[in-house]
Design a protein around this motif. Structure first.
Motif, PDB file in Angstrom:
ATOM      1  N   ALA A   1      17.144  -0.003  -0.620  1.00 25.43           N
ATOM      2  CA  ALA A   1      16.200   1.096  -0.791  1.00 25.43           C
ATOM      3  C   ALA A   1      15.290   1.240   0.418  1.00 25.43           C
ATOM      4  O   ALA A   1      15.022   0.271   1.143  1.00 25.43           O
ATOM      5  CB  ALA A   1      15.355   0.871  -2.041  1.00 25.43           C
ATOM      6  N   SER A   2      14.813   2.445   0.634  1.00 22.49           N
ATOM      7  CA  SER A   2      13.685   2.667   1.534  1.00 22.49           C
ATOM      8  C   SER A   2      12.431   2.442   0.703  1.00 22.49           C
ATOM      9  O   SER A   2      12.333   2.951  -0.416  1.00 22.49           O
ATOM     10  CB  SER A   2      13.699   4.099   2.088  1.00 22.49           C
ATOM     11  N   VAL A   3      11.482   1.697   1.220  1.00 25.25           N
ATOM     12  CA  VAL A   3      10.354   1.259   0.400  1.00 25.25           C
ATOM     13  C   VAL A   3       9.018   1.573   1.055  1.00 25.25           C
ATOM     14  O   VAL A   3       8.792   1.259   2.230  1.00 25.25           O
ATOM     15  CB  VAL A   3      10.430  -0.262   0.130  1.00 25.25           C
ATOM     16  N   MET A   4       8.131   2.181   0.255  1.00 25.61           N
ATOM     17  CA  MET A   4       6.749   2.403   0.669  1.00 25.61           C
ATOM     18  C   MET A   4       5.879   1.348  -0.004  1.00 25.61           C
ATOM     19  O   MET A   4       5.823   1.282  -1.234  1.00 25.61           O
ATOM     20  CB  MET A   4       6.275   3.800   0.263  1.00 25.61           C
ATOM     21  N   ILE A   5       5.234   0.510   0.807  1.00 23.78           N
ATOM     22  CA  ILE A   5       4.336  -0.493   0.269  1.00 23.78           C
ATOM     23  C   ILE A   5       2.898  -0.004   0.416  1.00 23.78           C
ATOM     24  O   ILE A   5       2.617   0.955   1.136  1.00 23.78           O
ATOM     25  CB  ILE A   5       4.506  -1.866   0.955  1.00 23.78           C
ATOM     26  N   SER A   6       1.975  -0.688  -0.266  1.00 25.17           N
ATOM     27  CA  SER A   6       0.580  -0.258  -0.178  1.00 25.17           C
ATOM     28  C   SER A   6      -0.363  -1.404  -0.506  1.00 25.17           C
ATOM     29  O   SER A   6      -0.002  -2.379  -1.164  1.00 25.17           O
ATOM     30  CB  SER A   6       0.315   0.911  -1.142  1.00 25.17           C
ATOM     31  N   SER A   7      -1.584  -1.245  -0.028  1.00 25.21           N
ATOM     32  CA  SER A   7      -2.673  -2.182  -0.294  1.00 25.21           C
ATOM     33  C   SER A   7      -3.981  -1.440  -0.051  1.00 25.21           C
ATOM     34  O   SER A   7      -3.992  -0.382   0.591  1.00 25.21           O
ATOM     35  CB  SER A   7      -2.589  -3.400   0.629  1.00 25.21           C
ATOM     36  N   ARG A   8      -5.062  -2.004  -0.524  1.00 17.55           N
ATOM     37  CA  ARG A   8      -6.367  -1.392  -0.254  1.00 17.55           C
ATOM     38  C   ARG A   8      -6.798  -1.587   1.196  1.00 17.55           C
ATOM     39  O   ARG A   8      -7.685  -0.890   1.681  1.00 17.55           O
ATOM     40  CB  ARG A   8      -7.434  -2.001  -1.162  1.00 17.55           C
TER      41      ARG A   8
ATOM     42  N   GLN B   1       2.559  11.746  -0.582  1.00 17.43           N
ATOM     43  CA  GLN B   1       2.935  12.667   0.481  1.00 17.43           C
ATOM     44  C   GLN B   1       3.515  11.937   1.689  1.00 17.43           C
ATOM     45  O   GLN B   1       4.454  12.418   2.320  1.00 17.43           O
ATOM     46  CB  GLN B   1       1.718  13.515   0.902  1.00 17.43           C
ATOM     47  N   GLU B   2       2.984  10.761   2.000  1.00 17.38           N
ATOM     48  CA  GLU B   2       3.516   9.990   3.122  1.00 17.38           C
ATOM     49  C   GLU B   2       4.925   9.489   2.811  1.00 17.38           C
ATOM     50  O   GLU B   2       5.793   9.442   3.694  1.00 17.38           O
ATOM     51  CB  GLU B   2       2.588   8.818   3.439  1.00 17.38           C
ATOM     52  N   THR B   3       5.158   9.135   1.551  1.00 17.06           N
ATOM     53  CA  THR B   3       6.503   8.714   1.145  1.00 17.06           C
ATOM     54  C   THR B   3       7.494   9.862   1.291  1.00 17.06           C
ATOM     55  O   THR B   3       8.600   9.692   1.812  1.00 17.06           O
ATOM     56  CB  THR B   3       6.504   8.210  -0.305  1.00 17.06           C
ATOM     57  N   LEU B   4       7.096  11.036   0.834  1.00 16.56           N
ATOM     58  CA  LEU B   4       7.956  12.212   0.946  1.00 16.56           C
ATOM     59  C   LEU B   4       8.221  12.553   2.407  1.00 16.56           C
ATOM     60  O   LEU B   4       9.348  12.907   2.786  1.00 16.56           O
ATOM     61  CB  LEU B   4       7.321  13.401   0.234  1.00 16.56           C
ATOM     62  N   ARG B   5       7.187  12.435   3.242  1.00 15.43           N
ATOM     63  CA  ARG B   5       7.343  12.753   4.659  1.00 15.43           C
ATOM     64  C   ARG B   5       8.271  11.773   5.358  1.00 15.43           C
ATOM     65  O   ARG B   5       9.145  12.177   6.144  1.00 15.43           O
ATOM     66  CB  ARG B   5       5.970  12.740   5.346  1.00 15.43           C
ATOM     67  N   ARG B   6       8.111  10.483   5.048  1.00 19.08           N
ATOM     68  CA  ARG B   6       8.900   9.458   5.727  1.00 19.08           C
ATOM     69  C   ARG B   6      10.326   9.364   5.211  1.00 19.08           C
ATOM     70  O   ARG B   6      11.267   9.169   5.975  1.00 19.08           O
ATOM     71  CB  ARG B   6       8.220   8.089   5.568  1.00 19.08           C
ATOM     72  N   PHE B   7      10.492   9.510   3.891  1.00 23.04           N
ATOM     73  CA  PHE B   7      11.782   9.195   3.284  1.00 23.04           C
ATOM     74  C   PHE B   7      12.436  10.358   2.527  1.00 23.04           C
ATOM     75  O   PHE B   7      13.574  10.228   2.093  1.00 23.04           O
ATOM     76  CB  PHE B   7      11.633   7.996   2.346  1.00 23.04           C
ATOM     77  N   GLY B   8      11.720  11.442   2.326  1.00 21.05           N
ATOM     78  CA  GLY B   8      12.331  12.644   1.769  1.00 21.05           C
ATOM     79  C   GLY B   8      12.344  12.771   0.266  1.00 21.05           C
ATOM     80  O   GLY B   8      12.808  13.790  -0.270  1.00 21.05           O
TER      81      GLY B   8
ATOM     82  N   GLU C   1       1.824  11.850 -11.642  1.00 22.33           N
ATOM     83  CA  GLU C   1       1.925  12.520 -10.347  1.00 22.33           C
ATOM     84  C   GLU C   1       3.293  12.341  -9.693  1.00 22.33           C
ATOM     85  O   GLU C   1       3.761  13.231  -8.969  1.00 22.33           O
ATOM     86  CB  GLU C   1       0.816  11.997  -9.424  1.00 22.33           C
ATOM     87  N   ILE C   2       3.953  11.207  -9.963  1.00 18.47           N
ATOM     88  CA  ILE C   2       5.231  10.928  -9.296  1.00 18.47           C
ATOM     89  C   ILE C   2       6.434  11.408 -10.090  1.00 18.47           C
ATOM     90  O   ILE C   2       7.481  11.726  -9.505  1.00 18.47           O
ATOM     91  CB  ILE C   2       5.334   9.410  -8.979  1.00 18.47           C
ATOM     92  N   VAL C   3       6.326  11.513 -11.404  1.00 17.05           N
ATOM     93  CA  VAL C   3       7.465  11.937 -12.231  1.00 17.05           C
ATOM     94  C   VAL C   3       8.120  13.224 -11.731  1.00 17.05           C
ATOM     95  O   VAL C   3       9.362  13.304 -11.658  1.00 17.05           O
ATOM     96  CB  VAL C   3       7.057  12.053 -13.711  1.00 17.05           C
ATOM     97  N   PRO C   4       7.368  14.275 -11.369  1.00 18.83           N
ATOM     98  CA  PRO C   4       8.046  15.497 -10.884  1.00 18.83           C
ATOM     99  C   PRO C   4       8.910  15.256  -9.651  1.00 18.83           C
ATOM    100  O   PRO C   4       9.952  15.897  -9.484  1.00 18.83           O
ATOM    101  CB  PRO C   4       6.870  16.430 -10.562  1.00 18.83           C
ATOM    102  N   HIS C   5       8.504  14.333  -8.809  1.00 19.91           N
ATOM    103  CA  HIS C   5       9.282  14.053  -7.596  1.00 19.91           C
ATOM    104  C   HIS C   5      10.552  13.269  -7.931  1.00 19.91           C
ATOM    105  O   HIS C   5      11.606  13.500  -7.319  1.00 19.91           O
ATOM    106  CB  HIS C   5       8.416  13.279  -6.597  1.00 19.91           C
ATOM    107  N   ILE C   6      10.460  12.345  -8.886  1.00 20.14           N
ATOM    108  CA  ILE C   6      11.666  11.631  -9.324  1.00 20.14           C
ATOM    109  C   ILE C   6      12.618  12.602 -10.012  1.00 20.14           C
ATOM    110  O   ILE C   6      13.836  12.551  -9.800  1.00 20.14           O
ATOM    111  CB  ILE C   6      11.296  10.472 -10.274  1.00 20.14           C
ATOM    112  N   GLU C   7      12.068  13.509 -10.815  1.00 21.98           N
ATOM    113  CA  GLU C   7      12.904  14.494 -11.510  1.00 21.98           C
ATOM    114  C   GLU C   7      13.666  15.368 -10.513  1.00 21.98           C
ATOM    115  O   GLU C   7      14.845  15.699 -10.731  1.00 21.98           O
ATOM    116  CB  GLU C   7      12.032  15.366 -12.412  1.00 21.98           C
TER     117      GLU C   7
END
Length: 258
Positions: free
Chosen positions: A35-42, A80-87, A131-137
């Motif tokens: 998988a292409s993976v977006m990680i995150s932290s504060r 948005q960064e995930t969509l930009r980087r990985f589509g 917020e993410i469900v529409p993008h997975i759909e």
């Protein structure tokens, strides 16, 4: 180094609170599985350090962003960064949580501690999923995995407020199934028991305390983050294609339910 697979080739995963511990192990495993993976932290420093570790193991399809899941603008930026980087987005693993108080439930500060616990552990989880469900759909379906806790079943006295928030995730997992199934999205959950992370270090760093704790676990040992990662990978894979609304307890043999 683990051998890589391609079972998630072409898939994109978002994993919150994923620069150390269980979250990092999950992000690493999903990347190893293609998988292409977006990680995150504060903290940006944590993101940079985690990305360096992943890339040092030839896991190049990874990116990271600062995200406080309790802040709407942070969640939106991560999406948005995930969509930009990985589509697109196919997998969401909601791991972010907090436990700012250690003590009896009736001593918890309503104005501060309870609000923080439920805002991060429950409300932010729900909003991020919404917020993410529409993008997975849009991708034709996918997977959501929430990280609950054994304390969601056992409700231990000194972390009772945290435990109640984790119980809520068990219910949220089930509540989302009817609507998400219509969108070809499976929703599952894991409930880890004692796992060797910084979050739980008070129970395993001291050898004598660790020995007493391990004596309470049927398998006589503390779990590792990579073991959680393996179960999440399974739940997001085609091997689990008929599993939704389930919570898998990972407790080394402690069985709080039938």
């Amino acid at each position: 180094m683990s051998s890589f697979s391609n079972k998630f080739h072409g898939k994109v995963a978002v994993v919150t609170a994923s620069t150390e511990g269980i979250g990092f192990a999950i992000a690493k495993r999903l990347a190893e599985d293609g998988a292409s993976v977006m990680i995150s932290s504060r903290k940006q420093e944590n993101v940079d350090t985690a990305l360096a570790k992943l890339k040092s193991e030839n896991l190049t399809k990874v990116a990271g962003v600062v995200c406080h899941v309790g802040k709407e603008d942070h969640r939106n930026k991560m999406i948005q960064e995930t969509l930009r980087r990985f589509g697109g987005i196919d997998i969401l693993v909601s791991n972010a949580a907090c436990s700012p108080m250690f003590g009896p439930v009736l001593e918890v500060s309503i104005s501060r501690t309870i609000t923080t616990i439920f805002d991060i552990n429950v409300k932010a989880t729900f909003l991020l999923i919404k917020e993410i469900v529409p993008h997975i759909e849009k991708r034709g379906g996918g997977n959501i995995v929430m990280i609950s806790s054994l304390s969601g079943y056992t409700l231990e006295k000194m972390i009772g407020a945290y435990g109640v928030s984790k119980t809520a995730l068990l219910g949220l997992t089930k509540a989302l199934v009817p609507e998400c199934s219509e969108k070809n999205i499976r929703v599952n959950c894991i409930a880890p028991g004692l796992i060797q992370t910084r979050f739980s270090e008070m129970t395993w760093k001291n050898p004598s305390i660790r020995k007493n704790v391990e004596a309470l676990i049927p398998m006589s040992r503390i779990g590792q983050p990579s073991e959680c990662a393996g179960v999440v990978s399974f739940l997001c894979s085609d091997d689990a294609s008929f599993i939704s609304g389930e919570t898998i307890i990972m407790s080394g043999g402690i069985a709080p339910r039938l």
